[in-house]
Structures are given as C-alpha cells and as structure tokens.
Design a protein around this motif. Structure first.
Motif, PDB file in Angstrom:
ATOM      1  N   GLU A  24       0.827  -1.222  -0.122  1.00 45.26           N
ATOM      2  CA  GLU A  24       0.125   0.052  -0.116  1.00 45.26           C
ATOM      3  C   GLU A  24       0.945   1.231   0.095  1.00 45.26           C
ATOM      4  O   GLU A  24       0.644   2.035  -0.792  1.00 45.26           O
ATOM      5  CB  GLU A  24      -1.205   0.082   1.092  1.00 45.26           C
ATOM      6  CG  GLU A  24      -2.041  -1.116   1.149  1.00 45.26           C
ATOM      7  CD  GLU A  24      -2.911  -1.011   2.488  1.00 45.26           C
ATOM      8  OE1 GLU A  24      -4.324  -1.720   2.230  1.00 45.26           O
ATOM      9  OE2 GLU A  24      -2.168  -0.946   3.443  1.00 45.26           O
ATOM     10  N   LEU A  27       2.393   1.862  -3.504  1.00 45.57           N
ATOM     11  CA  LEU A  27       1.434   2.240  -4.560  1.00 45.57           C
ATOM     12  C   LEU A  27       1.113   3.849  -4.165  1.00 45.57           C
ATOM     13  O   LEU A  27       1.222   4.558  -5.385  1.00 45.57           O
ATOM     14  CB  LEU A  27       0.211   1.517  -4.282  1.00 45.57           C
ATOM     15  CG  LEU A  27       0.098   0.177  -4.956  1.00 45.57           C
ATOM     16  CD1 LEU A  27      -1.135  -0.520  -4.597  1.00 45.57           C
ATOM     17  CD2 LEU A  27       0.186   0.162  -6.450  1.00 45.57           C
ATOM     18  N   ARG A  28       1.112   4.128  -2.852  1.00 49.34           N
ATOM     19  CA  ARG A  28       1.289   5.536  -2.651  1.00 49.34           C
ATOM     20  C   ARG A  28       2.216   6.342  -3.230  1.00 49.34           C
ATOM     21  O   ARG A  28       2.137   7.417  -3.819  1.00 49.34           O
ATOM     22  CB  ARG A  28       1.043   5.930  -1.277  1.00 49.34           C
ATOM     23  CG  ARG A  28      -0.621   5.854  -0.591  1.00 49.34           C
ATOM     24  CD  ARG A  28      -0.638   6.289   0.734  1.00 49.34           C
ATOM     25  NE  ARG A  28       0.110   5.834   1.816  1.00 49.34           N
ATOM     26  CZ  ARG A  28      -0.016   4.676   2.234  1.00 49.34           C
ATOM     27  NH1 ARG A  28      -0.920   3.869   1.937  1.00 49.34           N
ATOM     28  NH2 ARG A  28       0.863   4.186   3.203  1.00 49.34           N
ATOM     29  N   TRP A  31       2.008   6.482  -6.985  1.00 50.50           N
ATOM     30  CA  TRP A  31       1.037   7.728  -7.395  1.00 50.50           C
ATOM     31  C   TRP A  31       1.538   9.021  -7.482  1.00 50.50           C
ATOM     32  O   TRP A  31       1.366   9.932  -8.005  1.00 50.50           O
ATOM     33  CB  TRP A  31      -0.252   7.141  -6.925  1.00 50.50           C
ATOM     34  CG  TRP A  31      -1.412   7.887  -7.402  1.00 50.50           C
ATOM     35  CD1 TRP A  31      -2.073   8.894  -6.822  1.00 50.50           C
ATOM     36  CD2 TRP A  31      -2.132   7.763  -8.841  1.00 50.50           C
ATOM     37  NE1 TRP A  31      -2.948   9.492  -7.711  1.00 50.50           N
ATOM     38  CE2 TRP A  31      -2.912   8.739  -8.810  1.00 50.50           C
ATOM     39  CE3 TRP A  31      -1.472   6.831  -9.549  1.00 50.50           C
ATOM     40  CZ2 TRP A  31      -3.671   8.875 -10.208  1.00 50.50           C
ATOM     41  CZ3 TRP A  31      -2.340   7.005 -10.823  1.00 50.50           C
ATOM     42  CH2 TRP A  31      -3.504   7.978 -11.141  1.00 50.50           C
ATOM     43  N   TYR A  63       2.492  -0.027 -11.913  1.00 43.88           N
ATOM     44  CA  TYR A  63       1.500   0.477 -10.920  1.00 43.88           C
ATOM     45  C   TYR A  63       0.302  -0.558 -10.780  1.00 43.88           C
ATOM     46  O   TYR A  63      -0.169  -1.126  -9.861  1.00 43.88           O
ATOM     47  CB  TYR A  63       0.955   1.729 -11.229  1.00 43.88           C
ATOM     48  CG  TYR A  63      -0.062   2.171 -10.167  1.00 43.88           C
ATOM     49  CD1 TYR A  63       0.369   2.795  -9.048  1.00 43.88           C
ATOM     50  CD2 TYR A  63      -1.538   2.272 -10.304  1.00 43.88           C
ATOM     51  CE1 TYR A  63      -0.693   3.401  -7.954  1.00 43.88           C
ATOM     52  CE2 TYR A  63      -2.516   2.600  -9.484  1.00 43.88           C
ATOM     53  CZ  TYR A  63      -1.949   3.079  -8.194  1.00 43.88           C
ATOM     54  OH  TYR A  63      -2.763   3.559  -7.441  1.00 43.88           O
ATOM     55  N   ASN A  64      -0.171  -1.149 -12.050  1.00 40.19           N
ATOM     56  CA  ASN A  64      -1.215  -1.956 -11.825  1.00 40.19           C
ATOM     57  C   ASN A  64      -0.902  -3.332 -11.412  1.00 40.19           C
ATOM     58  O   ASN A  64      -1.673  -4.167 -10.922  1.00 40.19           O
ATOM     59  CB  ASN A  64      -1.817  -2.233 -13.464  1.00 40.19           C
ATOM     60  CG  ASN A  64      -2.530  -0.834 -13.977  1.00 40.19           C
ATOM     61  OD1 ASN A  64      -3.267  -0.144 -12.761  1.00 40.19           O
ATOM     62  ND2 ASN A  64      -2.731  -0.499 -14.815  1.00 40.19           N
ATOM     63  N   ARG A  66       1.389  -4.081  -9.141  1.00 43.22           N
ATOM     64  CA  ARG A  66       1.535  -3.881  -7.698  1.00 43.22           C
ATOM     65  C   ARG A  66       0.074  -3.892  -7.096  1.00 43.22           C
ATOM     66  O   ARG A  66      -0.263  -4.761  -6.150  1.00 43.22           O
ATOM     67  CB  ARG A  66       2.288  -2.686  -7.387  1.00 43.22           C
ATOM     68  CG  ARG A  66       3.737  -2.591  -7.713  1.00 43.22           C
ATOM     69  CD  ARG A  66       4.480  -2.919  -6.503  1.00 43.22           C
ATOM     70  NE  ARG A  66       6.007  -3.508  -6.994  1.00 43.22           N
ATOM     71  CZ  ARG A  66       6.855  -2.690  -7.301  1.00 43.22           C
ATOM     72  NH1 ARG A  66       6.235  -1.269  -7.723  1.00 43.22           N
ATOM     73  NH2 ARG A  66       8.114  -3.101  -7.667  1.00 43.22           N
ATOM     74  N   LYS A  67      -0.670  -3.297  -7.833  1.00 45.30           N
ATOM     75  CA  LYS A  67      -2.313  -3.225  -7.420  1.00 45.30           C
ATOM     76  C   LYS A  67      -2.709  -4.468  -7.158  1.00 45.30           C
ATOM     77  O   LYS A  67      -3.483  -4.702  -6.270  1.00 45.30           O
ATOM     78  CB  LYS A  67      -2.962  -1.907  -8.346  1.00 45.30           C
ATOM     79  CG  LYS A  67      -4.207  -1.461  -7.493  1.00 45.30           C
ATOM     80  CD  LYS A  67      -4.794  -0.531  -8.353  1.00 45.30           C
ATOM     81  CE  LYS A  67      -6.219  -0.082  -7.852  1.00 45.30           C
ATOM     82  NZ  LYS A  67      -6.710   1.213  -8.499  1.00 45.30           N
ATOM     83  N   GLU A  68      -2.562  -5.299  -8.365  1.00 45.97           N
ATOM     84  CA  GLU A  68      -3.218  -6.579  -8.489  1.00 45.97           C
ATOM     85  C   GLU A  68      -2.477  -7.555  -7.624  1.00 45.97           C
ATOM     86  O   GLU A  68      -3.338  -8.181  -6.930  1.00 45.97           O
ATOM     87  CB  GLU A  68      -2.830  -6.972  -9.865  1.00 45.97           C
ATOM     88  CG  GLU A  68      -3.855  -6.536 -10.995  1.00 45.97           C
ATOM     89  CD  GLU A  68      -3.375  -7.067 -12.335  1.00 45.97           C
ATOM     90  OE1 GLU A  68      -2.583  -7.783 -12.514  1.00 45.97           O
ATOM     91  OE2 GLU A  68      -3.984  -6.463 -13.262  1.00 45.97           O
ATOM     92  N   LEU A  70      -1.620  -6.575  -4.703  1.00 46.09           N
ATOM     93  CA  LEU A  70      -2.186  -6.257  -3.131  1.00 46.09           C
ATOM     94  C   LEU A  70      -3.317  -6.900  -3.000  1.00 46.09           C
ATOM     95  O   LEU A  70      -3.808  -7.358  -1.984  1.00 46.09           O
ATOM     96  CB  LEU A  70      -2.034  -4.679  -3.138  1.00 46.09           C
ATOM     97  CG  LEU A  70      -2.597  -4.010  -2.073  1.00 46.09           C
ATOM     98  CD1 LEU A  70      -2.165  -4.528  -0.827  1.00 46.09           C
ATOM     99  CD2 LEU A  70      -2.891  -2.433  -2.188  1.00 46.09           C
ATOM    100  N   GLN A  71      -4.156  -6.669  -4.114  1.00 48.04           N
ATOM    101  CA  GLN A  71      -5.547  -7.282  -4.048  1.00 48.04           C
ATOM    102  C   GLN A  71      -5.657  -8.803  -3.906  1.00 48.04           C
ATOM    103  O   GLN A  71      -6.439  -9.310  -2.982  1.00 48.04           O
ATOM    104  CB  GLN A  71      -6.407  -6.883  -5.450  1.00 48.04           C
ATOM    105  CG  GLN A  71      -7.786  -6.923  -5.252  1.00 48.04           C
ATOM    106  CD  GLN A  71      -8.415  -6.261  -4.075  1.00 48.04           C
ATOM    107  OE1 GLN A  71      -8.058  -5.149  -3.610  1.00 48.04           O
ATOM    108  NE2 GLN A  71      -9.419  -6.917  -3.529  1.00 48.04           N
TER     109      GLN A  71
END
Length: 137
Positions: A24, A27-28, A31, A63-64, A66-68, A70-71
C-alpha cells in the motif's frame, strides 16, 4: 467460496499480512512521487530516418501489477482469517487465532489456555491434531 487450506498457506499468513501495508505504501509512493515514472524507447521516423527516442511518463503497467498483487494478498489473507473463524471447536479456533492472527508464541498460548506446565500442548495436541484430523498437509 471456501478456500482449500494448506499448512503452507497458514504458515505464510503472518508474512502475507506484513506485506500488505508495504505494498500500500509503495502504491502511494508510485502515485504521488516521481517513483512512478518510467521511460520507454520508441523509434521516431518523422524526418525520414528512424532514430530511437526516449518517452517519459507514468508507468501504469508497474502500478497495475502492484495493485493486482495487493488485491490478491488481501483476498488470500481474508480467506485464511475466514477459514480460522469457521473452525467449530472454540478452543481450537482460539489457538489458531492466537498463533496465526495475533502472532503469539506457543509458550504464551499455553499460558493463556491453562497449559503453562506444558508449552508444547497447544501446538501438538490442539493445532497439529486439528490439522491431522482435517487432513491438511
């Protein structure tokens, strides 16, 4: 949908939970700072000759990913917690929760469950017995 539990998933739960806030934070940073910037090389043929040219911009692909990730980690952690909470026997559920979710040592769990003279009792006679009964390897 019930998850198929394995010993490896249970043993990896603590590490998994520790990785979530780190992702998290990453990701911050991606961004909000220039750490999310990346560059690519394209071949520009405007003037008749093809020359490599650098293009700088936000790296959506990284970014995507890492986001995936994390999810997936959040979903796996939630599924493991739900599996623990679904254990019917109260003492067994409590031992699993104290060890995996709360991060207690076996000595502390033994003390809390009234087995302080035998610190291996909760691990061997409750946790390991339950895993064997459920055929979890």
């Amino acid at each position: 949908m019930p998850v198929e539990m394995t010993r490896a998933k249970l043993d990896g739960y603590r590490k998994l939970v520790q990785e979530i806030p780190i992702l998290e934070c990453e990701l911050r940073e991606l961004w909000l700072t220039d750490k999310g910037m990346g560059n690519s090389v394209i071949i520009n043929g405007k003037n008749g000759s093809k020359k490599p040219e650098s293009v700088v911009g936000f790296d959506h692909e990284r970014y995507n990913r890492r986001k995936e990730s994390l999810q997936r980690k959040k979903e796996e952690a939630r599924a493991i917690r739900e599996w623990i909470e679904a254990i019917e026997d109260g003492q067994t559920r409590c031992v699993f929760r104290m060890f995996y979710v709360d991060g207690m040592t076996w000595e502390r769990i033994a003390s809390k469950t009234g087995h302080s003279k035998s610190p291996d009792y909760p691990r061997l006679m409750i946790r390991d017995a339950y895993l064997k009964k459920m055929k979890i390897k």
